[in-house]
Design a protein around this motif. Sequence first.
Motif, PDB file in Angstrom:
ATOM      1  N   TRP A   1      21.015  -2.185  -8.467  1.00  0.00           N
ATOM      2  CA  TRP A   1      21.564  -3.345  -9.428  1.00  0.00           C
ATOM      3  C   TRP A   1      20.453  -4.551  -8.572  1.00  0.00           C
ATOM      4  N   PHE A   2      20.913  -4.564  -6.782  1.00  0.00           N
ATOM      5  CA  PHE A   2      20.148  -5.537  -6.228  1.00  0.00           C
ATOM      6  C   PHE A   2      19.063  -5.082  -6.089  1.00  0.00           C
ATOM      7  N   ALA A   3      18.169  -3.751  -6.177  1.00  0.00           N
ATOM      8  CA  ALA A   3      17.165  -3.517  -5.988  1.00  0.00           C
ATOM      9  C   ALA A   3      15.944  -4.064  -6.907  1.00  0.00           C
ATOM     10  N   GLY A   4      16.505  -3.887  -8.998  1.00  0.00           N
ATOM     11  CA  GLY A   4      16.108  -4.237  -9.772  1.00  0.00           C
ATOM     12  C   GLY A   4      16.201  -5.786  -9.340  1.00  0.00           C
ATOM     13  N   VAL A   5      16.841  -6.939  -9.155  1.00  0.00           N
ATOM     14  CA  VAL A   5      17.098  -7.562  -9.318  1.00  0.00           C
ATOM     15  C   VAL A   5      15.610  -8.489  -8.407  1.00  0.00           C
ATOM     16  N   ILE A   6      15.961  -7.599  -7.416  1.00  0.00           N
ATOM     17  CA  ILE A   6      14.607  -8.190  -6.313  1.00  0.00           C
ATOM     18  C   ILE A   6      13.359  -7.683  -6.555  1.00  0.00           C
ATOM     19  N   GLU A   7      12.891  -6.207  -7.656  1.00  0.00           N
ATOM     20  CA  GLU A   7      11.381  -5.967  -7.892  1.00  0.00           C
ATOM     21  C   GLU A   7      11.568  -6.456  -8.942  1.00  0.00           C
ATOM     22  N   ILE A   8      12.096  -7.489  -9.863  1.00  0.00           N
ATOM     23  CA  ILE A   8      11.380  -8.028 -10.899  1.00  0.00           C
ATOM     24  C   ILE A   8      11.271  -9.519 -10.531  1.00  0.00           C
ATOM     25  N   VAL A   9      12.080 -10.333  -9.974  1.00  0.00           N
ATOM     26  CA  VAL A   9      11.855 -11.148  -9.124  1.00  0.00           C
ATOM     27  C   VAL A   9      10.637 -11.294  -8.361  1.00  0.00           C
ATOM     28  N   GLY A  10      10.934 -10.939  -7.331  1.00  0.00           N
ATOM     29  CA  GLY A  10       9.464 -10.852  -6.466  1.00  0.00           C
ATOM     30  C   GLY A  10       7.977 -10.005  -6.737  1.00  0.00           C
ATOM     31  N   GLY A  11       8.293  -9.223  -8.301  1.00  0.00           N
ATOM     32  CA  GLY A  11       7.101  -8.738  -8.261  1.00  0.00           C
ATOM     33  C   GLY A  11       6.418  -9.898  -9.173  1.00  0.00           C
ATOM     34  N   SER A  12       7.457 -10.370 -10.128  1.00  0.00           N
ATOM     35  CA  SER A  12       6.865 -12.373 -11.067  1.00  0.00           C
ATOM     36  C   SER A  12       6.461 -12.692 -10.260  1.00  0.00           C
ATOM     37  N   LEU A  13       7.105 -13.430  -8.995  1.00  0.00           N
ATOM     38  CA  LEU A  13       6.935 -14.209  -7.886  1.00  0.00           C
ATOM     39  C   LEU A  13       5.277 -13.671  -7.653  1.00  0.00           C
ATOM     40  N   ILE A  14       5.167 -12.553  -6.967  1.00  0.00           N
ATOM     41  CA  ILE A  14       3.588 -11.937  -6.371  1.00  0.00           C
ATOM     42  C   ILE A  14       2.822 -12.098  -7.667  1.00  0.00           C
ATOM     43  N   ALA A  15       2.915 -11.843  -8.812  1.00  0.00           N
ATOM     44  CA  ALA A  15       2.190 -11.450  -9.876  1.00  0.00           C
ATOM     45  C   ALA A  15       1.126 -12.516  -9.989  1.00  0.00           C
ATOM     46  N   LEU A  16       2.243 -14.133 -10.122  1.00  0.00           N
ATOM     47  CA  LEU A  16       1.983 -15.042 -10.222  1.00  0.00           C
ATOM     48  C   LEU A  16       1.019 -15.622  -8.951  1.00  0.00           C
ATOM     49  N   GLY A  17       1.422 -15.256  -7.927  1.00  0.00           N
ATOM     50  CA  GLY A  17       1.133 -15.897  -6.791  1.00  0.00           C
ATOM     51  C   GLY A  17       1.905 -16.976  -6.944  1.00  0.00           C
ATOM     52  N   VAL A  18       3.336 -17.267  -6.658  1.00  0.00           N
ATOM     53  CA  VAL A  18       4.145 -18.645  -6.416  1.00  0.00           C
ATOM     54  C   VAL A  18       5.229 -17.621  -5.330  1.00  0.00           C
ATOM     55  N   ARG A  19       4.938 -18.663  -3.842  1.00  0.00           N
ATOM     56  CA  ARG A  19       5.527 -17.660  -3.330  1.00  0.00           C
ATOM     57  C   ARG A  19       5.457 -16.441  -3.076  1.00  0.00           C
ATOM     58  N   THR A  20       3.998 -16.311  -2.649  1.00  0.00           N
ATOM     59  CA  THR A  20       3.955 -14.940  -2.477  1.00  0.00           C
ATOM     60  C   THR A  20       3.906 -14.070  -1.180  1.00  0.00           C
ATOM     61  N   GLN A  21       4.094 -14.846  -0.256  1.00  0.00           N
ATOM     62  CA  GLN A  21       4.369 -14.492   1.535  1.00  0.00           C
ATOM     63  C   GLN A  21       5.530 -14.321   1.908  1.00  0.00           C
ATOM     64  N   ILE A  22       6.718 -15.259   0.973  1.00  0.00           N
ATOM     65  CA  ILE A  22       7.951 -14.436   1.168  1.00  0.00           C
ATOM     66  C   ILE A  22       8.606 -14.171   0.142  1.00  0.00           C
ATOM     67  N   ALA A  23       8.362 -13.558  -0.781  1.00  0.00           N
ATOM     68  CA  ALA A  23       8.106 -12.305  -2.019  1.00  0.00           C
ATOM     69  C   ALA A  23       7.837 -11.553  -1.456  1.00  0.00           C
ATOM     70  N   ALA A  24       6.548 -11.412  -1.181  1.00  0.00           N
ATOM     71  CA  ALA A  24       6.003 -10.049  -0.665  1.00  0.00           C
ATOM     72  C   ALA A  24       6.492  -9.323   0.148  1.00  0.00           C
ATOM     73  N   PHE A  25       7.474 -10.190   1.780  1.00  0.00           N
ATOM     74  CA  PHE A  25       7.888  -9.544   2.871  1.00  0.00           C
ATOM     75  C   PHE A  25       9.140  -9.268   2.310  1.00  0.00           C
ATOM     76  N   ILE A  26       9.391 -10.029   2.027  1.00  0.00           N
ATOM     77  CA  ILE A  26      11.513  -9.287   1.201  1.00  0.00           C
ATOM     78  C   ILE A  26      10.856  -7.794   0.208  1.00  0.00           C
ATOM     79  N   CYS A  27      10.169  -7.966  -0.542  1.00  0.00           N
ATOM     80  CA  CYS A  27       9.896  -6.652  -1.606  1.00  0.00           C
ATOM     81  C   CYS A  27       9.346  -5.335  -0.719  1.00  0.00           C
ATOM     82  N   SER A  28       8.215  -5.776   0.435  1.00  0.00           N
ATOM     83  CA  SER A  28       8.453  -4.777   1.238  1.00  0.00           C
ATOM     84  C   SER A  28       8.833  -3.965   2.123  1.00  0.00           C
ATOM     85  N   GLY A  29      10.448  -5.474   2.939  1.00  0.00           N
ATOM     86  CA  GLY A  29      11.804  -4.497   2.845  1.00  0.00           C
ATOM     87  C   GLY A  29      12.040  -3.971   1.736  1.00  0.00           C
TER      88      GLY A  29
END
Length: 130
Positions: A51-79
């Motif tokens: 469930w936590f993985a799904g939340v990170i994927e939806i929120v992080g993926g959306s932020l990355i796709a939109l280009g909002v707080r990309t570096q932070i979101a990408a770091f969390i998603c990479s981890g």
Amino acid sequence: MESMLSKLGGVSHAALRIVSGFMFACHGAQKLFGAFGGVPGMDIPTFGLVWFAGVIEIVGGSLIALGVRTQIAAFICSGEMAVAYFVAHFSRAAPIPIQNKGEIAVLYCFVFLYLATNGGGPFGLERRGK
């Protein structure tokens, strides 16, 4: 003289960010909402690891796709993808990603690590005011 392809570096950087972020968000929607056929035979308990993985994927993926707080979101998603690989794939018989079906996790991990260290590139919402 700059080659024609190198002139497209910014566009390809943005395309990598948009496509990988969107696809990652789709994986989260698949886990949490059963979208795109869902995850067969998987009942995801709320606040469980998946469930936590799904939340990170939806929120992080959306932020990355939109280009909002990309570096932070990408770091969390990479981890998250590094953890996913070692928890769900590496423990299988073979440590090689293509053999243990972990190549997608490894690829996402390194794409997001690239975006975490190099930013989102052009065309992100974060850059609109700059």
